[in-house]
Write a protein that holds these residues in place. Sequence first.
Motif, PDB file in Angstrom:
ATOM      1  N   PHE A   1       0.842  -1.199   0.000  1.00 22.14           N
ATOM      2  CA  PHE A   1       0.000   0.000   0.000  1.00 22.14           C
ATOM      3  C   PHE A   1       0.877   1.248   0.000  1.00 22.14           C
ATOM      4  CE2 PHE A   1      -2.891  -3.148   1.920  1.00 22.14           C
ATOM      5  CZ  PHE A   1      -4.004  -2.979   1.110  1.00 22.14           C
ATOM      6  N   GLU A   2       0.243   2.383  -0.198  1.00 24.09           N
ATOM      7  CA  GLU A   2       0.929   3.662  -0.204  1.00 24.09           C
ATOM      8  C   GLU A   2       1.610   3.921   1.141  1.00 24.09           C
ATOM      9  OE1 GLU A   2      -0.179   8.191  -1.625  1.00 24.09           O
ATOM     10  OE2 GLU A   2      -1.782   6.848  -1.027  1.00 24.09           O
ATOM     11  N   GLU A   3       2.776   4.545   1.070  1.00 20.21           N
ATOM     12  CA  GLU A   3       3.533   4.846   2.283  1.00 20.21           C
ATOM     13  C   GLU A   3       2.747   5.768   3.225  1.00 20.21           C
ATOM     14  OE1 GLU A   3       8.042   6.127   2.990  1.00 20.21           O
ATOM     15  OE2 GLU A   3       6.846   7.742   2.115  1.00 20.21           O
ATOM     16  N   VAL A   4       2.709   5.387   4.503  1.00 21.11           N
ATOM     17  CA  VAL A   4       2.100   6.211   5.539  1.00 21.11           C
ATOM     18  C   VAL A   4       3.227   6.583   6.487  1.00 21.11           C
ATOM     19  CG1 VAL A   4       0.384   6.358   7.372  1.00 21.11           C
ATOM     20  CG2 VAL A   4      -0.097   4.980   5.335  1.00 21.11           C
ATOM     21  N   ALA A   5       3.839   7.735   6.233  1.00 21.63           N
ATOM     22  CA  ALA A   5       4.988   8.168   7.014  1.00 21.63           C
ATOM     23  C   ALA A   5       5.049   9.683   7.020  1.00 21.63           C
ATOM     24  CB  ALA A   5       6.273   7.595   6.431  1.00 21.63           C
ATOM     25  N   ALA A   6       5.641  10.227   8.082  1.00 20.80           N
ATOM     26  CA  ALA A   6       5.772  11.670   8.184  1.00 20.80           C
ATOM     27  C   ALA A   6       7.010  12.027   8.993  1.00 20.80           C
ATOM     28  CB  ALA A   6       4.535  12.276   8.828  1.00 20.80           C
ATOM     29  N   GLU A   7       7.438  13.265   8.839  1.00 25.12           N
ATOM     30  CA  GLU A   7       8.624  13.754   9.538  1.00 25.12           C
ATOM     31  C   GLU A   7       8.359  15.150  10.088  1.00 25.12           C
ATOM     32  OE1 GLU A   7      13.415  14.102   8.703  1.00 25.12           O
ATOM     33  OE2 GLU A   7      12.048  14.079   6.992  1.00 25.12           O
ATOM     34  N   ASN A   8       8.865  15.393  11.284  1.00 24.30           N
ATOM     35  CA  ASN A   8       8.769  16.702  11.927  1.00 24.30           C
ATOM     36  C   ASN A   8      10.193  17.117  12.281  1.00 24.30           C
ATOM     37  OD1 ASN A   8       8.511  18.827  13.816  1.00 24.30           O
ATOM     38  ND2 ASN A   8       6.514  18.088  14.470  1.00 24.30           N
ATOM     39  N   LYS A   9      10.652  18.234  11.703  1.00 29.80           N
ATOM     40  CA  LYS A   9      12.021  18.712  11.927  1.00 29.80           C
ATOM     41  C   LYS A   9      12.058  19.894  12.892  1.00 29.80           C
ATOM     42  CE  LYS A   9      13.591  17.329   7.332  1.00 29.80           C
ATOM     43  NZ  LYS A   9      14.173  17.788   6.063  1.00 29.80           N
ATOM     44  N   THR A  10      10.951  20.125  13.613  1.00 26.89           N
ATOM     45  CA  THR A  10      10.874  21.300  14.483  1.00 26.89           C
ATOM     46  C   THR A  10      10.506  20.949  15.924  1.00 26.89           C
ATOM     47  OG1 THR A  10       8.562  21.679  13.865  1.00 26.89           O
ATOM     48  CG2 THR A  10      10.255  22.827  12.559  1.00 26.89           C
ATOM     49  N   ALA A  11      10.856  19.750  16.362  1.00 29.85           N
ATOM     50  CA  ALA A  11      10.559  19.369  17.743  1.00 29.85           C
ATOM     51  C   ALA A  11      11.520  20.080  18.693  1.00 29.85           C
ATOM     52  CB  ALA A  11      10.687  17.854  17.916  1.00 29.85           C
ATOM     53  N   SER A  12      11.004  20.496  19.822  1.00 28.83           N
ATOM     54  CA  SER A  12      11.824  21.109  20.862  1.00 28.83           C
ATOM     55  C   SER A  12      12.166  20.044  21.894  1.00 28.83           C
ATOM     56  CB  SER A  12      11.067  22.241  21.555  1.00 28.83           C
ATOM     57  OG  SER A  12      10.794  23.274  20.645  1.00 28.83           O
ATOM     58  N   ALA A  13      13.383  20.103  22.412  1.00 31.48           N
ATOM     59  CA  ALA A  13      13.793  19.150  23.442  1.00 31.48           C
ATOM     60  C   ALA A  13      14.744  19.828  24.409  1.00 31.48           C
ATOM     61  CB  ALA A  13      14.471  17.935  22.808  1.00 31.48           C
ATOM     62  N   VAL A  14      14.668  19.410  25.681  1.00 30.29           N
ATOM     63  CA  VAL A  14      15.562  19.914  26.721  1.00 30.29           C
ATOM     64  C   VAL A  14      16.056  18.725  27.534  1.00 30.29           C
ATOM     65  CG1 VAL A  14      15.764  21.371  28.779  1.00 30.29           C
ATOM     66  CG2 VAL A  14      14.341  22.126  26.874  1.00 30.29           C
ATOM     67  N   LEU A  15      17.360  18.695  27.766  1.00 22.18           N
ATOM     68  CA  LEU A  15      17.982  17.681  28.605  1.00 22.18           C
ATOM     69  C   LEU A  15      18.625  18.384  29.788  1.00 22.18           C
ATOM     70  CD1 LEU A  15      19.159  14.843  29.281  1.00 22.18           C
ATOM     71  CD2 LEU A  15      21.083  15.436  27.771  1.00 22.18           C
ATOM     72  N   GLU A  16      18.223  18.021  30.988  1.00 24.06           N
ATOM     73  CA  GLU A  16      18.873  18.500  32.210  1.00 24.06           C
ATOM     74  C   GLU A  16      19.963  17.481  32.503  1.00 24.06           C
ATOM     75  OE1 GLU A  16      20.495  20.060  34.956  1.00 24.06           O
ATOM     76  OE2 GLU A  16      18.724  21.286  34.569  1.00 24.06           O
ATOM     77  N   SER A  17      21.211  17.816  32.158  1.00 18.87           N
ATOM     78  CA  SER A  17      22.278  16.817  32.175  1.00 18.87           C
ATOM     79  C   SER A  17      22.634  16.321  33.573  1.00 18.87           C
ATOM     80  CB  SER A  17      23.529  17.358  31.478  1.00 18.87           C
ATOM     81  OG  SER A  17      24.047  18.465  32.184  1.00 18.87           O
ATOM     82  N   SER A  18      22.416  17.114  34.604  1.00 14.86           N
ATOM     83  CA  SER A  18      22.778  16.662  35.947  1.00 14.86           C
ATOM     84  C   SER A  18      21.830  15.595  36.485  1.00 14.86           C
ATOM     85  CB  SER A  18      22.820  17.852  36.914  1.00 14.86           C
ATOM     86  OG  SER A  18      21.531  18.416  37.044  1.00 14.86           O
ATOM     87  N   LYS A  19      20.616  15.530  35.944  1.00 12.21           N
ATOM     88  CA  LYS A  19      19.619  14.572  36.430  1.00 12.21           C
ATOM     89  C   LYS A  19      19.230  13.533  35.386  1.00 12.21           C
ATOM     90  CE  LYS A  19      17.432  18.147  39.254  1.00 12.21           C
ATOM     91  NZ  LYS A  19      16.227  18.934  39.416  1.00 12.21           N
TER      92      LYS A  19
END
Length: 173
Positions: free
Chosen positions: A31-49
């Motif tokens: 069947f036809e491809e059902v896929a998507a991409e989002n290149k604008t996600a925000s993420a934060v990592l608190e490295s000490s925890k």
Amino acid sequence: MVFILVSACFYGQKYSTRTGNLKFEASMSSFEEVAAENKTASAVLESSKGDLAVLALMKGFRFKVALMEEHFNENYVESDKYPKASFKGKIEGFDASKLSTDAKSFTVTGELTLHGKTKKVTDVAKISKAGDTITIIGGFDVKPGDFDIEIPKLVSKKVSEKIAVTYNLILSK
């Protein structure tokens, strides 16, 4: 005052991005491809925890076929009613000082909120560090039904019951 600044420098280091890459694949063979991409996600990592938070706007997902994107936003995830998906979790045993350019595996556990529903997600991510940049790459599967996303019978044979979600987060100080 100096103690507060030193503490913030060594213990409160946050890494972040606004260009995180999220993809999902829900295709069925023949069947036809059902896929998507989002290149604008925000993420934060608190490295000490090892705390990790990711936020994606649903309308940020791009499909190859415009009509599929319209159906995704209007009929499936109802982007106007539920405009974002989020993940809040922890990287188990995380120690940024022990990272190198060679990716190491870490278990990431947290809660994914999508379409107004929250579910626990566990994944093994590959994490590496080069200079002031930490890269986190991984993936997990979700089921639309777990998030009350209904797939109409007419197209149910064309959409996988398990949707593969992958992410690539390049976070900087």
